[in-house]
Design an enzyme around this catalytic site. Structure first.
Site, PDB file in Angstrom:
ATOM      1  N   THR A 125      13.690  13.081   3.933  1.00 65.58           N
ATOM      2  CA  THR A 125      12.827  13.528   5.098  1.00 65.58           C
ATOM      3  C   THR A 125      12.800  14.944   5.204  1.00 65.58           C
ATOM      4  OG1 THR A 125      12.483  13.088   7.361  1.00 65.58           O
ATOM      5  CG2 THR A 125      14.466  12.847   6.416  1.00 65.58           C
ATOM      6  N   ASP A 126      11.908  15.704   5.925  1.00 67.52           N
ATOM      7  CA  ASP A 126      12.070  16.921   6.450  1.00 67.52           C
ATOM      8  C   ASP A 126      13.040  17.295   7.198  1.00 67.52           C
ATOM      9  OD1 ASP A 126      10.474  15.850   8.184  1.00 67.52           O
ATOM     10  OD2 ASP A 126       8.913  17.174   8.029  1.00 67.52           O
ATOM     11  N   GLU A 127      13.258  16.013   7.982  1.00 72.67           N
ATOM     12  CA  GLU A 127      14.141  16.224   9.295  1.00 72.67           C
ATOM     13  C   GLU A 127      15.580  16.716   8.978  1.00 72.67           C
ATOM     14  OE1 GLU A 127      14.115  13.881  12.734  1.00 72.67           O
ATOM     15  OE2 GLU A 127      11.881  13.021  12.036  1.00 72.67           O
ATOM     16  N   TYR A 150      19.100   9.588  13.042  1.00 76.60           N
ATOM     17  CA  TYR A 150      18.304   9.198  11.797  1.00 76.60           C
ATOM     18  C   TYR A 150      18.374  10.286  10.834  1.00 76.60           C
ATOM     19  CZ  TYR A 150      14.022   9.525   9.068  1.00 76.60           C
ATOM     20  OH  TYR A 150      12.829   9.541   8.189  1.00 76.60           O
ATOM     21  N   LYS A 154      19.898   9.863   7.019  1.00 78.30           N
ATOM     22  CA  LYS A 154      19.231  10.149   5.536  1.00 78.30           C
ATOM     23  C   LYS A 154      19.813  11.189   4.816  1.00 78.30           C
ATOM     24  CE  LYS A 154      15.615   8.746   4.722  1.00 78.30           C
ATOM     25  NZ  LYS A 154      15.273   7.917   3.524  1.00 78.30           N
TER      26      LYS A 154
END
Length: 615
Positions: A125-127, A150, A154
């Site tokens: 994810t970009d997060e 979260y 990841k």
């Protein structure tokens, strides 16, 4: 041609990727590993499609993953499966570690043991980059700085994948994508939530001021990008999947409102504990592989709005086809559960095995790979010297302790532990007949009942004594749903039906009790299974009802000529081998989840109005 294993293929992006792969001439077979949760959609849940198979397996079940890899001769793996709701991750970070870190480790270990995967694509994810605080787009080699549970989970899963690549030569590819939107997205994320709120003319809820920005990419563009990386990407490389469609959340709300119309007002709610400002990424490496964005933001928004308009009933998330392995499916209640599962199209295996045969049970579960195991088995009756004893007095007979402990304690606890080991949801049909009215919990309506956390206090019968230990051992076990029922009632005569029992006696001892009206609770039990709810629940209709009240209803609605007499508890004990449990169970926990459950008086009246009418 590749034989592809996709994890999380019943999720939003995963299911769209499954569709893309099934339409591709370069993919010979797709195995979809998705355990099925509330937000899974149903279109590829045990679907009957050529060259496709769904396995409802938890990623933490490493043995099952290895078996799937071997049996299906998998060549490539695309790993989508993850818990992804940021808000929920603040509430239960441990669950995100179990899913996104431990689950990924289990998959990596299975692939390492298998040794024949040629390309492994990890969907990140970009997060994990954190905020764009410096105003620059994140590059694939930019430092990662996850700022919520979260994204941290990841990042942990991704770190393990990179470690397996470095240590064991795993052929790894990583993609980090912007926010996806489009068809089949569960409406708990911002785009789907806003659209559904607007379509229903409900307030549009925005975290904080709504000034944070998000970059959006349509799911079809994202899936094509992932497929491009899987087929053309350079092993060991990271690819960003991004778009220039960045927008403030408050502006997104206004834009959608302008497109949809309606009377919804914007409502600002409490902001997240940590709400990142934005995640712009540089996708030039992806563009070099030949991928281009095809869906404009305007077209994508309109397509998504149209899709939600056509799917307002949200049936794609409720009509799931699950795989159940049922023990005790030929008993009275077992047949009801089995018939209900069949009626609703679930895949069903009714075991023929004896639960005390531990090795056979473990092998059967490993072979079947169910999404859910239900145990409706137990021991309450049997033959003594050729005579059938239909009540729990059977267990008071000499030499029956072994059967009692074997069937009512060892078997369910062993099955629960086995399911926990294999990460399979387990449902046990227990009993509330482990309590007896006392000074605190009296028969009077004003007196409190027994809750799910109260320890058993009744050991007057061998059955209740053993069941009390079983209940204690299963109480609040992770992945175990312990359903306490009492004095089960149905609208058809049966020797086990409480109505049949008390109408066959000339005299009865009338005491207010909690009872379970089965036609109302069979659907609830199956729904709780499907939602993977765990913990102990008092599954009785709210309120308490006496034997006399039931017989009055029976006389009113079924047999006006019916007569009966009462006798005292002391008189009753002269004909029983052991005392009986009488109690009232609190149902507050149940009613919070299922507020529509009728009171015991309402439900029993309905039973009597329809008694034996289908026979």
């Amino acid at each position: 041609m590749s034989r592809l294993l996709i994890t999380g293929g019943c999720g939003f992006i995963g299911s769209n990727f499954v569709q893309l792969c099934l339409e591709s001439e370069d993919v010979a077979f797709v195995a979809n590993v998705d355990k099925i949760v509330d937000i899974s959609n149903s279109r590829y849940c045990h679907a009957d499609i050529a060259n496709y198979k769904h396995y409802a397996v938890d990623l933490n079940n490493q043995a099952a993953l290895l078996k799937i890899l071997q049996d299906e001769k998998i060549t490539d793996v695309a790993h989508f499966a993850a818990m992804s709701h940021v808000d929920d991750s603040f509430k239960d970070p441990g669950a995100y570690v179990d899913s996104n870190v431990k689950g990924t480790l289990s998959l990596l270990s299975a692939m390492q043991q298998y040794g024949k995967v040629t390309r492994f694509l990890h969907v990140s994810t970009d997060e994990i980059y954190g905020d764009n605080r410096e105003g620059r787009d994140h590059m694939p080699d930019s430092p990662t700085h996850p700022q919520n549970p979260y994204s941290a989970s990841k990042a942990g899963g991704e770190a393990l994948a990179r470690a397996f690549s470095e240590s064991f030569g795993l052929p790894l590819l990583i993609v980090r994508a912007n926010n996806n939107y489009g068809q089949y997205q569960y409406p708990d994320k911002v785009m789907g939530r806003f659209i559904c709120q607007l379509l229903e003319n409900e307030p549009i809820t925005i975290h904080g001021s709504g000034a944070v920005k998000r970059s959006f990419i349509h799911v079809s563009d994202c899936c094509r990008a992932i497929y491009t990386v899987l087929k053309k990407g350079e092993i060991g490389q990271i690819y960003n999947i991004g778009s220039a469609d960045e927008i403030k959340i408050i502006d997104l709300a206004h834009k959608l409102k302008e497109m949809i119309g309606g009377t919804s007002e914007i409502k600002h709610v409490k902001d997240r504990v940590k709400n990142d400002l934005g995640y712009r990424v540089d996708a030039s490496k992806l563009l070099d592989l030949g991928w281009t964005k095809q869906v404009s933001f305007e077209d994508g928004l309109q397509q998504t709005i149209d899709w939600f308009r056509e799917n307002k009933d949200l049936k794609c998330w409720t009509n799931k086809r699950l795989k159940f392995l049922v023990y005790g499916g030929k008993g009275w209640i077992g047949e009801m559960v089995v018939n209900y599962l069949k009626k609703h199209g679930h895949i069903l295996i009714v075991s023929e095995k004896r639960l005390e045969n531990s090795a056979e049970i473990e092998q059967e579960i490993s072979d079947v790979m169910p999404s859910h195991v239900i145990s409706l088995a137990g021991r309450t009756s049997g033959y003594v010297d050729g005579k059938y004893i239909a009540t729990i007095d059977y267990l008071e007979k000499p030499g029956k302790w072994r059967e009692n402990v074997r069937d009512n304690l060892f078997a369910p606890v062993h099955l629960a532990l086995l399911c926990q080991k294999l990460y399979i949801h387990f449902t046990y049909l227990g009993t509330g007949c482990i309590y007896l009215y006392d000074e605190v919990h009296a028969p009077e309506k004003s007196s409190p009942g027994f809750t799910e956390t109260d320890p058993p206090n009744f050991d007057g019968s061998a059955y209740s004594y053993v069941k009390g230990f079983t209940d204690t051992l299963l109480n609040d076990q992770k992945g175990v749903l312990n359903c306490r029922i009492r004095m089960p009632i149905d609208n058809k005569d049966h020797p086990r039906n409480f109505v049949t029992k008390i109408t066959s006696y000339k005299k009865i001892c009338s005491i207010p009790n909690s009872m379970t009206v089965l036609p109302e609770f069979i659907p609830i039990i199956v729904d709780m299974c499907a939602r993977r709810i765990d913990g102990t629940f008092n599954l009785t209709n709210p309120g308490r009802i006496s034997h006399n009240e039931i017989l009055e209803m029976y006389k009113c609605h079924v047999n006006p000529q019916f007569e009966w007499e009462n006798f005292t508890d002391e008189e009753m004990m002269k004909i029983l081998l052991a005392p009986r449990s009488n109690n009232f169970l609190e149902t507050e926990k149940l009613q919070k989840m299922y507020p529509e459950v009728r009171t015991v008086h309402q439900s029993v009246v309905e039973v009597m109005k329809n008694y034996n009418k289908s026979q």
